[in-house]
Design a protein around this motif. Structure first.
Motif, PDB file in Angstrom:
ATOM      1  N   HIS A  10      33.887  27.940  37.174  1.00 13.61           N
ATOM      2  CA  HIS A  10      32.773  28.821  36.852  1.00 13.61           C
ATOM      3  C   HIS A  10      33.012  30.267  37.263  1.00 13.61           C
ATOM      4  O   HIS A  10      32.394  31.168  36.713  1.00 13.61           O
ATOM      5  N   CYS A  11      33.873  30.490  38.214  1.00  7.96           N
ATOM      6  CA  CYS A  11      34.057  31.831  38.756  1.00  7.96           C
ATOM      7  C   CYS A  11      34.388  32.889  37.702  1.00  7.96           C
ATOM      8  O   CYS A  11      33.767  33.938  37.691  1.00  7.96           O
ATOM      9  N   PRO A  12      35.365  32.682  36.799  1.00  9.64           N
ATOM     10  CA  PRO A  12      35.693  33.751  35.854  1.00  9.64           C
ATOM     11  C   PRO A  12      34.599  34.052  34.848  1.00  9.64           C
ATOM     12  O   PRO A  12      34.630  35.082  34.193  1.00  9.64           O
ATOM     13  N   PHE A  13      33.641  33.160  34.714  1.00 11.97           N
ATOM     14  CA  PHE A  13      32.565  33.363  33.749  1.00 11.97           C
ATOM     15  C   PHE A  13      31.351  34.048  34.358  1.00 11.97           C
ATOM     16  O   PHE A  13      30.432  34.427  33.643  1.00 11.97           O
ATOM     17  N   LEU A  14      31.343  34.200  35.669  1.00  9.19           N
ATOM     18  CA  LEU A  14      30.228  34.831  36.366  1.00  9.19           C
ATOM     19  C   LEU A  14      30.726  36.093  37.055  1.00  9.19           C
ATOM     20  O   LEU A  14      31.330  36.036  38.124  1.00  9.19           O
ATOM     21  N   PRO A  15      30.483  37.254  36.453  1.00  5.27           N
ATOM     22  CA  PRO A  15      31.025  38.493  37.007  1.00  5.27           C
ATOM     23  C   PRO A  15      30.586  38.751  38.447  1.00  5.27           C
ATOM     24  O   PRO A  15      31.338  39.321  39.225  1.00  5.27           O
ATOM     25  N   GLU A  16      29.406  38.284  38.816  1.00  2.00           N
ATOM     26  CA  GLU A  16      28.958  38.500  40.197  1.00  2.00           C
ATOM     27  C   GLU A  16      29.830  37.728  41.184  1.00  2.00           C
ATOM     28  O   GLU A  16      30.077  38.193  42.299  1.00  2.00           O
ATOM     29  N   LEU A  17      30.345  36.573  40.780  1.00  2.00           N
ATOM     30  CA  LEU A  17      31.259  35.824  41.652  1.00  2.00           C
ATOM     31  C   LEU A  17      32.635  36.480  41.691  1.00  2.00           C
ATOM     32  O   LEU A  17      33.262  36.530  42.751  1.00  2.00           O
ATOM     33  N   VAL A  18      33.099  36.971  40.557  1.00  2.00           N
ATOM     34  CA  VAL A  18      34.373  37.690  40.515  1.00  2.00           C
ATOM     35  C   VAL A  18      34.299  38.890  41.457  1.00  2.00           C
ATOM     36  O   VAL A  18      35.206  39.129  42.260  1.00  2.00           O
ATOM     37  N   GLU A  19      33.211  39.619  41.392  1.00  2.46           N
ATOM     38  CA  GLU A  19      33.036  40.788  42.247  1.00  2.46           C
ATOM     39  C   GLU A  19      32.975  40.390  43.721  1.00  2.46           C
ATOM     40  O   GLU A  19      33.606  41.019  44.575  1.00  2.46           O
ATOM     41  N   GLU A  20      32.259  39.326  44.024  1.00  2.00           N
ATOM     42  CA  GLU A  20      32.123  38.895  45.413  1.00  2.00           C
ATOM     43  C   GLU A  20      33.459  38.439  45.998  1.00  2.00           C
ATOM     44  O   GLU A  20      33.844  38.849  47.095  1.00  2.00           O
ATOM     45  N   VAL A  21      34.173  37.600  45.274  1.00  2.00           N
ATOM     46  CA  VAL A  21      35.453  37.090  45.773  1.00  2.00           C
ATOM     47  C   VAL A  21      36.470  38.225  45.895  1.00  2.00           C
ATOM     48  O   VAL A  21      37.194  38.320  46.885  1.00  2.00           O
TER      49      VAL A  21
END
Length: 66
Positions: A10-21
Motif C-alpha cells: 500500500h505504501c507506493p499508492f499513498l503519498p502520505e506514507l511515501v512522504e512519512e517513510v
C-alpha cells in the motif's frame, strides 16, 4: 536499505506514507536518498513528489538496465 511500513503493497499508492517513510530516512542520514517508484502505478508524479517534498535527492523509476 529497505523499510517496511504497515502493508508494503500500500505504501507506493499513498503519498502520505511515501512522504512519512522518506522523512524518517532523511532524518536518519545525510547520505543521498533515491526513492524507488513502483512500476505498478499509472502516475508516479504524486508519490515521487511526496518523496521529494520529504527530502529525497532523486527518484529511481526503472527496474532493469540491460
Amino acid at each position: 536499505m529497505f523499510l517496511v511500513f504497515g502493508t508494503p503493497a500500500h505504501c507506493p499508492f499513498l503519498p502520505e506514507l511515501v512522504e512519512e517513510v522518506t522523512g524518517w530516512v532523511r532524518s536518519a542520514t545525510k547520505l543521498p536518498i533515491w526513492a524507488k517508484m513502483t512500476p505498478n502505478i499509472t502516475d508516479i508524479t504524486v508519490p515521487a513528489g511526496a518523496a521529494l517534498k520529504a527530502g529525497a535527492d532523486g527518484i529511481a523509476a526503472i527496474n532493469t538496465i540491460l
